[in-house]
Design a protein around this motif. Structure first.
Motif, PDB file in Angstrom:
ATOM      1  N   TYR A  55      31.117  92.502  77.698  1.00  0.00           N
ATOM      2  CA  TYR A  55      31.124  91.046  77.666  1.00  0.00           C
ATOM      3  C   TYR A  55      29.787  90.589  77.073  1.00  0.00           C
ATOM      4  CZ  TYR A  55      34.964  91.522  81.021  1.00  0.00           C
ATOM      5  OH  TYR A  55      36.141  91.862  81.636  1.00  0.00           O
ATOM      6  N   GLY A  56      29.843  89.598  76.194  1.00  0.00           N
ATOM      7  CA  GLY A  56      28.621  89.115  75.568  1.00  0.00           C
ATOM      8  C   GLY A  56      28.552  87.607  75.496  1.00  0.00           C
ATOM      9  N   LEU A  57      27.335  87.084  75.543  1.00  0.00           N
ATOM     10  CA  LEU A  57      27.089  85.636  75.500  1.00  0.00           C
ATOM     11  C   LEU A  57      25.804  85.374  74.731  1.00  0.00           C
ATOM     12  CD1 LEU A  57      27.176  83.131  78.501  1.00  0.00           C
ATOM     13  CD2 LEU A  57      25.103  83.367  77.131  1.00  0.00           C
ATOM     14  N   VAL A  58      25.836  84.353  73.886  1.00  0.00           N
ATOM     15  CA  VAL A  58      24.632  83.875  73.213  1.00  0.00           C
ATOM     16  C   VAL A  58      24.601  82.359  73.281  1.00  0.00           C
ATOM     17  CG1 VAL A  58      23.582  83.470  70.952  1.00  0.00           C
ATOM     18  CG2 VAL A  58      24.160  85.767  71.625  1.00  0.00           C
ATOM     19  N   GLN A  59      23.443  81.813  73.541  1.00  0.00           N
ATOM     20  CA  GLN A  59      23.251  80.365  73.443  1.00  0.00           C
ATOM     21  C   GLN A  59      21.937  80.075  72.752  1.00  0.00           C
ATOM     22  OE1 GLN A  59      24.691  77.500  76.278  1.00  0.00           O
ATOM     23  NE2 GLN A  59      22.610  76.812  76.642  1.00  0.00           N
ATOM     24  N   CYS A  60      22.004  79.233  71.711  1.00  0.00           N
ATOM     25  CA  CYS A  60      20.796  78.767  71.040  1.00  0.00           C
ATOM     26  C   CYS A  60      20.375  77.425  71.630  1.00  0.00           C
ATOM     27  CB  CYS A  60      21.039  78.624  69.543  1.00  0.00           C
ATOM     28  SG  CYS A  60      21.280  80.211  68.698  1.00  0.00           S
ATOM     29  N   ARG A  61      19.097  77.142  71.517  1.00  0.00           N
ATOM     30  CA  ARG A  61      18.575  75.887  72.036  1.00  0.00           C
ATOM     31  C   ARG A  61      19.266  74.704  71.357  1.00  0.00           C
ATOM     32  NH1 ARG A  61      13.552  76.354  70.399  1.00  0.00           N
ATOM     33  NH2 ARG A  61      13.565  74.531  69.058  1.00  0.00           N
ATOM     34  N   GLY A  62      19.372  73.599  72.063  1.00  0.00           N
ATOM     35  CA  GLY A  62      20.149  72.478  71.587  1.00  0.00           C
ATOM     36  C   GLY A  62      19.685  71.871  70.289  1.00  0.00           C
ATOM     37  N   ASP A  63      18.400  71.996  69.952  1.00  0.00           N
ATOM     38  CA  ASP A  63      17.900  71.406  68.716  1.00  0.00           C
ATOM     39  C   ASP A  63      17.702  72.441  67.617  1.00  0.00           C
ATOM     40  OD1 ASP A  63      15.816  72.678  69.968  1.00  0.00           O
ATOM     41  OD2 ASP A  63      14.326  71.150  69.496  1.00  0.00           O
ATOM     42  N   ALA A  64      18.204  73.656  67.801  1.00  0.00           N
ATOM     43  CA  ALA A  64      18.055  74.696  66.792  1.00  0.00           C
ATOM     44  C   ALA A  64      18.976  74.421  65.604  1.00  0.00           C
ATOM     45  CB  ALA A  64      18.386  76.065  67.386  1.00  0.00           C
ATOM     46  N   THR A  65      18.482  74.643  64.398  1.00  0.00           N
ATOM     47  CA  THR A  65      19.329  74.571  63.213  1.00  0.00           C
ATOM     48  C   THR A  65      20.201  75.828  63.161  1.00  0.00           C
ATOM     49  OG1 THR A  65      17.783  75.730  61.763  1.00  0.00           O
ATOM     50  CG2 THR A  65      17.503  73.334  62.003  1.00  0.00           C
ATOM     51  N   GLN A  66      21.190  75.819  62.271  1.00  0.00           N
ATOM     52  CA  GLN A  66      22.030  77.003  62.132  1.00  0.00           C
ATOM     53  C   GLN A  66      21.211  78.215  61.688  1.00  0.00           C
ATOM     54  OE1 GLN A  66      25.838  76.646  60.134  1.00  0.00           O
ATOM     55  NE2 GLN A  66      25.936  74.449  60.584  1.00  0.00           N
ATOM     56  N   ASP A  67      20.277  78.006  60.779  1.00  0.00           N
ATOM     57  CA  ASP A  67      19.436  79.123  60.341  1.00  0.00           C
ATOM     58  C   ASP A  67      18.540  79.620  61.469  1.00  0.00           C
ATOM     59  OD1 ASP A  67      20.487  79.156  57.806  1.00  0.00           O
ATOM     60  OD2 ASP A  67      18.877  77.967  56.911  1.00  0.00           O
ATOM     61  N   ASP A  68      17.948  78.689  62.233  1.00  0.00           N
ATOM     62  CA  ASP A  68      17.146  79.082  63.390  1.00  0.00           C
ATOM     63  C   ASP A  68      17.963  79.925  64.352  1.00  0.00           C
ATOM     64  OD1 ASP A  68      14.925  77.669  62.513  1.00  0.00           O
ATOM     65  OD2 ASP A  68      15.400  75.883  63.680  1.00  0.00           O
ATOM     66  N   CYS A  69      19.166  79.452  64.622  1.00  0.00           N
ATOM     67  CA  CYS A  69      20.046  80.133  65.577  1.00  0.00           C
ATOM     68  C   CYS A  69      20.408  81.527  65.067  1.00  0.00           C
ATOM     69  CB  CYS A  69      21.297  79.289  65.799  1.00  0.00           C
ATOM     70  SG  CYS A  69      22.407  79.922  67.072  1.00  0.00           S
ATOM     71  N   ARG A  70      20.752  81.615  63.810  1.00  0.00           N
ATOM     72  CA  ARG A  70      21.153  82.905  63.230  1.00  0.00           C
ATOM     73  C   ARG A  70      20.013  83.918  63.322  1.00  0.00           C
ATOM     74  NH1 ARG A  70      22.623  80.867  59.019  1.00  0.00           N
ATOM     75  NH2 ARG A  70      24.843  80.653  59.505  1.00  0.00           N
ATOM     76  N   ILE A  71      18.805  83.492  62.979  1.00  0.00           N
ATOM     77  CA  ILE A  71      17.649  84.381  63.043  1.00  0.00           C
ATOM     78  C   ILE A  71      17.380  84.815  64.476  1.00  0.00           C
ATOM     79  CG2 ILE A  71      15.144  84.506  62.731  1.00  0.00           C
ATOM     80  CD1 ILE A  71      15.507  82.622  60.319  1.00  0.00           C
ATOM     81  N   CYS A  72      17.469  83.868  65.403  1.00  0.00           N
ATOM     82  CA  CYS A  72      17.181  84.184  66.797  1.00  0.00           C
ATOM     83  C   CYS A  72      18.210  85.146  67.376  1.00  0.00           C
ATOM     84  CB  CYS A  72      17.127  82.886  67.608  1.00  0.00           C
ATOM     85  SG  CYS A  72      16.347  83.084  69.233  1.00  0.00           S
ATOM     86  N   VAL A  73      19.487  84.939  67.045  1.00  0.00           N
ATOM     87  CA  VAL A  73      20.530  85.846  67.534  1.00  0.00           C
ATOM     88  C   VAL A  73      20.315  87.243  66.979  1.00  0.00           C
ATOM     89  CG1 VAL A  73      23.003  86.343  67.508  1.00  0.00           C
ATOM     90  CG2 VAL A  73      22.213  84.006  67.889  1.00  0.00           C
ATOM     91  N   ASN A  74      19.993  87.346  65.707  1.00  0.00           N
ATOM     92  CA  ASN A  74      19.751  88.648  65.092  1.00  0.00           C
ATOM     93  C   ASN A  74      18.561  89.347  65.746  1.00  0.00           C
ATOM     94  OD1 ASN A  74      20.192  90.630  62.832  1.00  0.00           O
ATOM     95  ND2 ASN A  74      18.099  90.007  62.357  1.00  0.00           N
ATOM     96  N   ASN A  75      17.465  88.612  65.939  1.00  0.00           N
ATOM     97  CA  ASN A  75      16.295  89.200  66.603  1.00  0.00           C
ATOM     98  C   ASN A  75      16.637  89.654  68.021  1.00  0.00           C
ATOM     99  OD1 ASN A  75      14.849  88.571  64.326  1.00  0.00           O
ATOM    100  ND2 ASN A  75      13.771  86.837  65.231  1.00  0.00           N
ATOM    101  N   SER A  76      17.410  88.834  68.727  1.00  0.00           N
ATOM    102  CA  SER A  76      17.758  89.150  70.114  1.00  0.00           C
ATOM    103  C   SER A  76      18.581  90.421  70.203  1.00  0.00           C
ATOM    104  CB  SER A  76      18.531  87.981  70.726  1.00  0.00           C
ATOM    105  OG  SER A  76      17.745  86.819  70.777  1.00  0.00           O
ATOM    106  N   ALA A  77      19.562  90.566  69.312  1.00  0.00           N
ATOM    107  CA  ALA A  77      20.405  91.763  69.325  1.00  0.00           C
ATOM    108  C   ALA A  77      19.585  93.013  69.023  1.00  0.00           C
ATOM    109  CB  ALA A  77      21.545  91.606  68.317  1.00  0.00           C
TER     110      ALA A  77
END
Length: 263
Positions: free
Chosen positions: A84-106
């Protein structure tokens, strides 16, 4: 339970200077350290196993599908190797910010919790959590709460400042719990020419209103012991976080406004 140190050497109290990169509104540097992670003292999976294959599948799905909505959950495989997996980006993150953060997190969650069947990692920009069991809708129980604040930035009127912080957080927490995004930001009014206080609270969006509110109230209760007299503070857990400052640290916050915003 609040602990000073865990075996993964993440301190409960972190000086502000070490988190300078974290607090850039739109900066998610590949070099930045996570503000929080836990391996949950979980069991190990075997390298090359079906569990590992399923884990990488959820990472791929979350990376591809989270940036547009800033939140996603997914499940891969069948028992006993289901993940089971879950990701949440901060509410004011742009799509690019979110994508980079998810990649770094993984990338970092595997490096910091190698072969573990359950783990969570949180940056200022996003949080990622996975497990070999269904945890959706449940507050994470790693037992670790991380605090961060500016060490050398004390307020001159601590009692008044603490009062303004408490009022703001108490007003924002029910708004965050009710919001579909489980996010609320806002600022209080000034008092006797006192500085404004700006705040942000957010839970992961799998939590119910009541569960989110409970998570936020727990960390709000930690502010006096962790961040007393400080002009800024952050409290991070597996499932929710808060931040307050005397300046608008997010593009969801406007200067000298008393409105509350909910995404």
């Amino acid at each position: 339970m609040r602990r000073l140190l865990r075996s993964n050497a993440i301190p409960t109290f972190i000086p502000f200077a070490t988190l300078a990169l974290l607090f850039q509104i739109s900066s998610f540097s590949k070099a930045e350290d996570p503000s929080f992670f836990s391996c949950y003292d979980s069991a190990n999976y075997t390298s090359g196993s079906q569990f590992e294959t399923n884990l990488h599948q959820i990472f791929s799905y979350l990376y591809q599908n989270t940036p547009l909505t800033r939140f996603n959950t997914t499940v891969s495989g069948e028992d006993p190797d289901r993940v089971y997996g879950l990701v949440q980006c901060r509410g004011d993150a742009t799509q690019d910010d979110c994508r980079i953060c998810v990649n770094n997190s993984a990338t970092e969650i595997v490096r910091r919790c190698p072969l573990r069947k359950e783990a969570v990692i949180r940056y200022w920009g996003c949080a990622l959590r996975y497990a070999g069991k269904d945890f959706f809708g449940q507050i994470g129980n790693s037992g670790l709460t991380v605090y961060a604040f500016p060490l050398d930035n004390m307020t001159t009127n601590a009692a008044l400042f603490n009062e303004r912080v408490a009022v703001l957080m108490d007003n924002l927490s029910p708004a965050a719990a009710r919001s579909p995004s489980k996010l609320a930001t806002g600022q209080n009014t000034s008092l006797n020419n006192f500085k404004f206080v700006y705040g942000m609270l957010q839970c992961t969006r799998d939590l119910s209103d009541n569960t989110c509110y409970s998570c936020l109230q727990n960390i709000i209760g930690d502010i006096p012991s962790c961040c007393n007299w400080r002009s800024g503070g952050n409290v991070y857990t597996d499932s929710c976080f808060l931040r307050y400052e005397t300046y608008p640290f997010s593009n969801l916050l406007s200067v000298r406004s008393n409105t509350k915003k909910h995404e």
